[in-house]
Design an enzyme around this catalytic site. Sequence first.
Site, PDB file in Angstrom:
ATOM      1  N   ARG A  33       0.825  -1.224   0.000  1.00 22.63           N
ATOM      2  CA  ARG A  33       0.000   0.000   0.000  1.00 22.63           C
ATOM      3  C   ARG A  33       0.854   1.267   0.000  1.00 22.63           C
ATOM      4  O   ARG A  33       0.429   2.300  -0.502  1.00 22.63           O
ATOM      5  CB  ARG A  33      -0.942  -0.029   1.219  1.00 22.63           C
ATOM      6  CG  ARG A  33      -2.027   1.061   1.228  1.00 22.63           C
ATOM      7  CD  ARG A  33      -3.043   0.795   2.331  1.00 22.63           C
ATOM      8  NE  ARG A  33      -4.149   1.731   2.372  1.00 22.63           N
ATOM      9  CZ  ARG A  33      -4.299   2.702   3.284  1.00 22.63           C
ATOM     10  NH1 ARG A  33      -3.387   2.851   4.229  1.00 22.63           N
ATOM     11  NH2 ARG A  33      -5.341   3.500   3.260  1.00 22.63           N
ATOM     12  N   ILE A  59      -7.247   7.564  -0.460  1.00 25.33           N
ATOM     13  CA  ILE A  59      -7.146   6.109  -0.635  1.00 25.33           C
ATOM     14  C   ILE A  59      -7.976   5.543   0.509  1.00 25.33           C
ATOM     15  O   ILE A  59      -7.872   5.987   1.648  1.00 25.33           O
ATOM     16  CB  ILE A  59      -5.667   5.652  -0.581  1.00 25.33           C
ATOM     17  CG1 ILE A  59      -5.514   4.137  -0.769  1.00 25.33           C
ATOM     18  CG2 ILE A  59      -4.979   6.062   0.710  1.00 25.33           C
ATOM     19  CD1 ILE A  59      -4.028   3.696  -0.910  1.00 25.33           C
ATOM     20  N   SER A  60      -8.851   4.563   0.215  1.00 27.34           N
ATOM     21  CA  SER A  60      -9.790   4.070   1.229  1.00 27.34           C
ATOM     22  C   SER A  60      -9.051   3.384   2.372  1.00 27.34           C
ATOM     23  O   SER A  60      -7.926   2.903   2.222  1.00 27.34           O
ATOM     24  CB  SER A  60     -10.771   3.079   0.606  1.00 27.34           C
ATOM     25  OG  SER A  60     -11.402   3.645  -0.522  1.00 27.34           O
ATOM     26  N   GLN A  61      -9.743   3.332   3.501  1.00 32.97           N
ATOM     27  CA  GLN A  61      -9.239   2.615   4.676  1.00 32.97           C
ATOM     28  C   GLN A  61      -9.080   1.122   4.328  1.00 32.97           C
ATOM     29  O   GLN A  61      -9.965   0.549   3.683  1.00 32.97           O
ATOM     30  CB  GLN A  61     -10.290   2.789   5.772  1.00 32.97           C
ATOM     31  CG  GLN A  61      -9.967   2.172   7.075  1.00 32.97           C
ATOM     32  CD  GLN A  61     -11.178   2.235   8.010  1.00 32.97           C
ATOM     33  OE1 GLN A  61     -12.234   2.739   7.637  1.00 32.97           O
ATOM     34  NE2 GLN A  61     -11.005   1.712   9.193  1.00 32.97           N
TER      35      GLN A  61
END
Length: 210
Positions: A33, A59-61
């Site tokens: 990530r 950016i999503s969790q």
Amino acid sequence: MTSQRTQDRLVDALARQGVGDGRVLSALREVPRHLFVDEALASRAYENTPLPIGEGQTISQPWVVARMTELLLEAGDPQRVLEIGTGSGYQAAVLARLVPQVYTVERLGSLMCKARERLRRAQLTNIRIRHGDGFEGWPAHAPYDGILVTAAPEALPEALLEQLGDGGRLVAPVGGAGYQELTVVDRDGVHLRQRRVAGVSFVPMRQGCA
Ligand code: SAH
């Protein structure tokens, strides 16, 4: 702080929080990530939190990425998946580990270009990326076995429902700014079955390209 150990610790935490699909957990262990955020934020990449990626987007969790991916796979064994809201490209990279063909659409040209470059460097050749308005889906490659929407529309976009194939599943956060219901829609012929699974918070889905 970007070591495999840090990444493994995050994935272990997601498993404890109820992510049960081993394939999804493995994909999250394999996709780095930290390569999908700016260097200044790389040290925070394995916290279970959304992070800014520029242009007011995030950016999503990781928990959300894991949960949505799990919901998408649960419906069967999708061969072709459409993602709306490429953002950093991270969710697309996770999907590409699990699904033969991934299509992804981003409305912001600058983010789309950055994501394309990252995905190219990661040598993920089963992702096709397009600068476009996700409200229109990507008709040229429809129907899809799965559609994953990672920006929040106020209501389910009609074109996306039309591009969902028979037996397919769409997962989307639906609602207004700040709070949405993570919604799962299954297509059975002409019938659409809908259920809500969790409260989430995504950036809004916006009309048109920029
Ligand atoms: N999936 C992304 C997170 C995306 S944040 C990741 O893994 O990083 C939501 C993204 O949706 C933003 O980049 C935003 O620009 C994009 N977006 C918003 N409305 C859109 C639309 N109508 N069509 C395509 N993308 C859209």
